[in-house]
Write an enzyme that holds these catalytic residues in place. Structure first.
Site, PDB file in Angstrom:
ATOM      1  CG  HIS A  69      -2.089  -0.905   1.118  1.00  0.00           C
ATOM      2  ND1 HIS A  69      -1.987  -2.254   1.393  1.00  0.00           N
ATOM      3  CD2 HIS A  69      -3.383  -0.700   0.762  1.00  0.00           C
ATOM      4  CE1 HIS A  69      -3.168  -2.832   1.220  1.00  0.00           C
ATOM      5  NE2 HIS A  69      -4.022  -1.916   0.833  1.00  0.00           N
ATOM      6  CE  LYS A  86      -4.107  -0.433   4.647  1.00  0.00           C
ATOM      7  NZ  LYS A  86      -5.447   0.161   4.812  1.00  0.00           N
TER       8      LYS A  86
END
Length: 258
Positions: free
Chosen positions: A144, A148
């Site tokens: 990711h 995040k």
């Protein structure tokens, strides 16, 4: 908070976390959907209960932050508003509290908590669970963007839980692993499944499930390159949540994947 539209047709949708990256994308998708109306764009400083009441929302969509999402869901339940949740930070305890509040309210409200709204991600989770019983080893890599806030991702944890259930049902033991030192390099262990988290600039949301037997390997990979990839799943949740009272965890339950 933006002012609601006047007497719109279709499903009346309020978006919580509307100024965030995902929230703003959801707002556009809802506004463009012919069977929906965006009646409220809610920020963290807005009075959620009052806004849901004044906007007469049918469904709320929550893409806020982990610290606020459970309280937002409780407020929606108390208001009798269905809610579709993409915010992360959920665990068994918080889901249990939501289920209890739904039973207490007994007003027909539906709550969908989905770790991922990408249809390719949902299919990856489903295919991985079906395949896991046939392989000796399985591990997950999730990748990711560096903004995040949680690791492992909710998607990876949901995938690992589904894999673990499938392996238990098939009588499969844990994956073989002779590691004796440096075990922290093996990633988090979720329901007995090793999960490795990568946070890298340029990524959005990606997952690989690696399954191995002697002499063979199966890799199932999913890539979301931009946030619009999540919108078909979000709209599906909005359209179906009214017919699904109670708590549902995972978008796969809204798809015909039998």
């Amino acid at each position: 908070m933006k002012e609601p539209q006047t007497d719109p047709a279709g499903i009346r949708v309020a978006v919580i976390g509307a100024r965030g990256r995902m929230g703003s994308t959801v707002c556009k998708a809802v506004a463009d959907a012919p069977d929906m109306a965006l009646v409220a764009e809610i920020d963290q400083h807005d009075d959620l209960a009052r806004t849901l009441r004044d906007s007469r929302a049918d469904v709320a969509v929550d893409f806020s932050v982990p610290s606020a999402t459970e309280a937002n869901v409780m407020t929606a339940i108390d208001a009798g508003v269905h809610i579709v949740v993409g915010a992360t930070g959920w665990d068994d305890d918080s889901l249990g509290r939501v289920a209890a509040r739904l039973r207490e309210a007994a007003n027909g409200a539906g709550v969908l908590v989905a770790p991922n709204f990408s249809l390719s991600a949902v299919l990856t989770m489903t295919f991985a669970a079906k395949a896991a019983r046939y392989f000796e080893s399985v591990e997950i890599i999730e990748l990711h963007h560096p903004a995040k806030v949680d690791a492992p991702s909710g998607t990876a944890k949901h995938t690992a839980a589904a894999i673990a259930r499938a392996r238990r049902d098939a009588g499969r033991g844990p994956s073989p692993d002779a590691t004796e030192s440096g075990f922290e390099a093996r990633g988090a262990v979720v329901d007995g499944v090793h999960v490795h988290a990568v946070r890298l600039r340029g990524l959005v949301a990606h997952e690989e499930v690696l399954l191995g037997n002697p002499g063979e390997q199966l890799v199932i990979r999913q890539d979301s390159f931009e946030r619009t990839s999540f919108m078909p799943g979000v709209l599906l949740g909005i359209r179906q949540i009214a017919s699904r009272p109670g708590l549902t965890v995972g978008l796969e339950h809204f798809l015909d994947l039998a």
